[in-house]
Write a protein that holds these residues in place. Structure first.
Motif, PDB file in Angstrom:
ATOM      1  N   HIS A   9      19.974  23.560  44.978  1.00 24.68           N
ATOM      2  CA  HIS A   9      18.779  22.730  45.035  1.00 24.68           C
ATOM      3  C   HIS A   9      17.559  23.565  44.684  1.00 24.68           C
ATOM      4  O   HIS A   9      17.382  24.666  45.200  1.00 24.68           O
ATOM      5  CB  HIS A   9      18.634  22.112  46.427  1.00 24.68           C
ATOM      6  CG  HIS A   9      19.837  21.298  46.789  1.00 24.68           C
ATOM      7  ND1 HIS A   9      19.970  19.989  46.411  1.00 24.68           N
ATOM      8  CD2 HIS A   9      20.974  21.632  47.436  1.00 24.68           C
ATOM      9  CE1 HIS A   9      21.146  19.538  46.837  1.00 24.68           C
ATOM     10  NE2 HIS A   9      21.773  20.521  47.455  1.00 24.68           N
ATOM     11  N   ASP A  11      14.486  21.499  43.937  1.00 26.18           N
ATOM     12  CA  ASP A  11      13.388  20.587  44.229  1.00 26.18           C
ATOM     13  C   ASP A  11      12.834  20.903  45.621  1.00 26.18           C
ATOM     14  O   ASP A  11      13.601  20.976  46.592  1.00 26.18           O
ATOM     15  CB  ASP A  11      13.887  19.140  44.172  1.00 26.18           C
ATOM     16  CG  ASP A  11      12.801  18.153  44.487  1.00 26.18           C
ATOM     17  OD1 ASP A  11      12.728  17.712  45.652  1.00 26.18           O
ATOM     18  OD2 ASP A  11      12.009  17.836  43.585  1.00 26.18           O
ATOM     19  N   GLU A  14      13.994  18.562  48.432  1.00 25.89           N
ATOM     20  CA  GLU A  14      15.397  18.753  48.827  1.00 25.89           C
ATOM     21  C   GLU A  14      15.550  20.015  49.675  1.00 25.89           C
ATOM     22  O   GLU A  14      16.288  20.029  50.664  1.00 25.89           O
ATOM     23  CB  GLU A  14      16.290  18.836  47.594  1.00 25.89           C
ATOM     24  CG  GLU A  14      16.399  17.527  46.841  1.00 25.89           C
ATOM     25  CD  GLU A  14      17.178  17.656  45.539  1.00 25.89           C
ATOM     26  OE1 GLU A  14      17.489  18.793  45.116  1.00 25.89           O
ATOM     27  OE2 GLU A  14      17.469  16.609  44.950  1.00 25.89           O
ATOM     28  N   ASP A  84      24.048  20.748  52.337  1.00 24.45           N
ATOM     29  CA  ASP A  84      23.640  19.542  51.613  1.00 24.45           C
ATOM     30  C   ASP A  84      24.628  18.391  51.762  1.00 24.45           C
ATOM     31  O   ASP A  84      24.355  17.288  51.321  1.00 24.45           O
ATOM     32  CB  ASP A  84      23.370  19.850  50.139  1.00 24.45           C
ATOM     33  CG  ASP A  84      24.588  20.295  49.358  1.00 24.45           C
ATOM     34  OD1 ASP A  84      25.642  20.622  49.959  1.00 24.45           O
ATOM     35  OD2 ASP A  84      24.495  20.329  48.121  1.00 24.45           O
TER      36      ASP A  84
END
Length: 96
Positions: A9, A11, A14, A84
């Motif tokens: 990830h 972002d 996120e 995640d």
């Protein structure tokens, strides 16, 4: 040697969502996790996880982390869960 993760990830939103899981996963906390496929895992957090840098199959770098849980029914069995994949965490009462 680089470490690889199935998903990484980059972002900021996120990454913030992954970071928000960490305070709920202190060492020796008993939890029930709901994973992204709907399955549930019950266990005791062996060590509080941290976010780390990994590479994906395309050599992109990003963040993820792994949680090690000792199974509640068979403590010698361990579960390694990518952060995640966790969609919900429920704290379980401590053993008296």
């Amino acid at each position: 040697m680089s470490r690889y993760a199935p998903h990484i990830h980059t972002d900021p939103a996120e990454i913030a969502a992954l970071e928000a899981l960490l305070p709920q996963l202190h060492g020796q906390t008993r939890v029930e996790l709901t994973l992204d496929d709907g399955s549930r895992v019950l266990g005791t957090v062996a060590v509080q996880p941290t976010l780390q840098q990994y590479r994906d199959a395309d050599e992109n770098e990003g963040s993820n982390g792994q949680l090690r849980l000792d199974d509640l029914d068979a403590p010698v069995q361990q579960h390694l869960v990518w952060l995640d994949r966790i969609t919900a965490i429920r704290q379980l009462p401590p053993v008296e």
